[in-house]
Design a protein around this motif. Sequence first.
Motif, mmCIF file in Angstrom:
data_model
loop_
_atom_site.group_PDB
_atom_site.id
_atom_site.type_symbol
_atom_site.label_atom_id
_atom_site.label_comp_id
_atom_site.label_asym_id
_atom_site.label_seq_id
_atom_site.Cartn_x
_atom_site.Cartn_y
_atom_site.Cartn_z
ATOM 1 N N SER A 32 0.836 -1.200 0.000
ATOM 2 C CA SER A 32 0.000 0.000 0.000
ATOM 3 C C SER A 32 0.873 1.253 0.000
ATOM 4 N N VAL A 33 1.930 1.241 0.827
ATOM 5 C CA VAL A 33 2.871 2.370 0.846
ATOM 6 C C VAL A 33 3.536 2.502 -0.525
ATOM 7 N N ARG A 34 3.871 1.376 -1.113
ATOM 8 C CA ARG A 34 4.498 1.389 -2.433
ATOM 9 C C ARG A 34 3.589 2.036 -3.475
ATOM 10 N N THR A 35 2.313 1.736 -3.429
ATOM 11 C CA THR A 35 1.364 2.326 -4.372
ATOM 12 C C THR A 35 1.336 3.844 -4.230
ATOM 13 N N ILE A 36 1.333 4.314 -2.981
ATOM 14 C CA ILE A 36 1.318 5.760 -2.747
ATOM 15 C C ILE A 36 2.587 6.406 -3.290
ATOM 16 N N LEU A 37 3.749 5.828 -2.965
ATOM 17 C CA LEU A 37 5.008 6.436 -3.381
ATOM 18 C C LEU A 37 5.221 6.321 -4.888
ATOM 19 N N VAL A 85 4.908 18.022 -5.791
ATOM 20 C CA VAL A 85 5.209 17.303 -4.556
ATOM 21 C C VAL A 85 5.775 18.251 -3.500
ATOM 22 N N PRO A 86 5.170 18.332 -2.325
ATOM 23 C CA PRO A 86 5.719 19.159 -1.245
ATOM 24 C C PRO A 86 7.044 18.581 -0.731
ATOM 25 N N HIS A 87 7.849 19.422 -0.103
ATOM 26 C CA HIS A 87 9.153 18.980 0.381
ATOM 27 C C HIS A 87 9.014 17.969 1.523
ATOM 28 N N LEU A 123 10.843 14.119 2.306
ATOM 29 C CA LEU A 123 11.452 13.691 3.567
ATOM 30 C C LEU A 123 10.853 12.369 4.036
ATOM 31 N N LEU A 124 9.525 12.216 3.899
ATOM 32 C CA LEU A 124 8.879 10.959 4.285
ATOM 33 C C LEU A 124 9.357 9.806 3.403
ATOM 34 N N LYS A 125 9.536 10.054 2.120
ATOM 35 C CA LYS A 125 10.042 9.024 1.212
ATOM 36 C C LYS A 125 11.398 8.515 1.673
ATOM 37 N N MET A 126 12.252 9.446 2.085
ATOM 38 C CA MET A 126 13.581 9.062 2.534
ATOM 39 C C MET A 126 13.502 8.269 3.838
ATOM 40 N N ARG A 127 12.627 8.684 4.745
ATOM 41 C CA ARG A 127 12.506 8.000 6.035
ATOM 42 C C ARG A 127 11.879 6.611 5.884
ATOM 43 N N LEU A 128 11.118 6.408 4.817
ATOM 44 C CA LEU A 128 10.483 5.104 4.596
ATOM 45 C C LEU A 128 11.329 4.182 3.722
ATOM 46 N N SER A 129 12.538 4.582 3.399
ATOM 47 C CA SER A 129 13.398 3.759 2.546
ATOM 48 C C SER A 129 13.707 2.372 3.127
ATOM 49 N N PRO A 130 13.705 2.173 4.474
ATOM 50 C CA PRO A 130 13.913 0.801 4.990
ATOM 51 C C PRO A 130 12.871 -0.206 4.508
ATOM 52 N N LEU A 131 11.722 0.268 4.041
ATOM 53 C CA LEU A 131 10.699 -0.657 3.549
ATOM 54 C C LEU A 131 11.129 -1.347 2.268
ATOM 55 N N HIS A 132 12.142 -0.800 1.586
ATOM 56 C CA HIS A 132 12.697 -1.482 0.411
ATOM 57 C C HIS A 132 13.180 -2.872 0.821
ATOM 58 N N HIS A 133 13.964 -2.895 1.878
ATOM 59 C CA HIS A 133 14.520 -4.166 2.354
ATOM 60 C C HIS A 133 13.424 -5.077 2.903
ATOM 61 N N GLY A 191 4.703 5.783 12.464
ATOM 62 C CA GLY A 191 4.336 7.191 12.483
ATOM 63 C C GLY A 191 4.479 7.851 11.125
ATOM 64 N N ASP A 192 5.558 7.513 10.399
ATOM 65 C CA ASP A 192 5.767 8.106 9.074
ATOM 66 C C ASP A 192 4.740 7.602 8.064
ATOM 67 N N ILE A 193 4.359 6.320 8.166
ATOM 68 C CA ILE A 193 3.347 5.782 7.245
ATOM 69 C C ILE A 193 2.005 6.464 7.493
#
Length: 484
Positions: free
Chosen positions: A106-111, A142-144, A148-158, A245-247
């Motif tokens: 679901s997060v992937r779809t949003i990003l 896209v707001p700034h 920042l949220l995209k970067m903080r959610l990068s662990p979801l890649h793994h 929290g970030d999601i």
Amino acid sequence: MPRHPHDRDPLDELLRPPQGETEEDRVIRLAQEAEARRRSQAIDESIKAERIEQKKKSVVRLLLLGQSESGKSTTLRHFQRLYTPSAFRAERILWRSVIQLNVVRSVRTILDAVSTARPPPPPQPSDTQSPAEESEDDALSVPHDIDLLKMRLSPLHHVEALLIAKLIPPSQDDTWAPMTASSAGDQRWHHSQEVFVRPSATSWKGVLAKSFPCATSGRPNSIDDASSTGVTRDEAQQVLHACCGDIISLWNNHFVRQLLTTRKVRLEEAPGFFLNDLQRVTALNYIPSDDDVLRARLKTVGVSEYRCEMEASAGREHGTEWRIVDVGGSRSQRATWVPFFDNVDAIIFLAPISAFDQVLSEDRTVNRLEDSVLLWKSICSNKLLANVDLVLFLNKCDILEAKLKSGIRLAKYVRSYGDRANDLETACKYFRSKFSAIHREYSPLPRKFYGFCTSVTDTTTTAGILASVRDMVVRRHLKQSRLM
């Protein structure tokens, strides 16, 4: 007359008493042979009794049909929850990895949607463009804080790669693609093909069960049991807990909601949606509930047969063996349905009537509702199924109601609906009459129409419907077996 060497019996030599055998040895040997014969006879009698019992056992065969994402697998899970509750509860812990993957997807779809939006324009002091001249694309830049949220959610890649490795054996690793980072440093999640599993002897449940020994013994059935075993903490859950929290911030962001609305991406209507339950499903001691298991999404490709014997507490048909077959619903898999039409007692056909404004993923030119109607027509007219009871589930009525209440006009997509009231009760009555007319017109032989408006994620209502279906199928089976 001397015996020819080829006439010698090798077994005779083996069974002949050994040379020099004493009387005591002879007694021991005969006793051992008698015991061996007794055990052999006991095994033969046990096999014979088992065969007789199998002949006496009543076997009910049920087939689930419908297009992809119509709710077949969820209906099968309902049967398991209602009539084999112990086994269903024992497997709940295994579904946590699936739910984790649902959240990540679901997060992937949003990003993915965010990544294709316009970047924020650089500030220009001399910019004299008025708000009225602002284009729609500019309004959705896209707001700034999203970057920042995209970067903080990068662990979801793994986490995604980890979960897919858990669910899919190496022989099937062509069915998915992990998230990758682009050369520009923008971490995009490419190739959003849905993850699917193939039914096999080494299923995903069997693989995960090795990681949760308690799953085979019926534990954990509660959070307290799970916490005491220490088996519920895993890397994926810890990462999701840290990113919770970030999601939530991403999902509740006004820009994200506006972007998804513009792109007509309705995550809430998709199976496997848990973004409104993030704090609960990302808790470190989270154990899926029955409802969570029913809502979870894991696409299956191929034919899956589930065999079960109803538990004594589940109904009076205790001892009846049920064989429920769930077949793939995509167009490429429908050719595999015909072999399962033989000796089937009943068919549950699921038509997702909420999909009146959607198209098939495998053919974007075909409306999903139209495809369900054509599929229902072909099932009703099939001569191999002339004596088989067909049970129709007009499914996903909860999603249909939400769409109609949001202002989407059914008549815009279904012209024959005319000027009827745009509400759930009227729509269900209309669809039921249309499908009933097809059943009556195309059935080779007259047969009773069984039609239900369902939402298979509604456990209470669906339980009552499945109980009615069960009674109908069992009565039909007993009549065919000449036991009634």
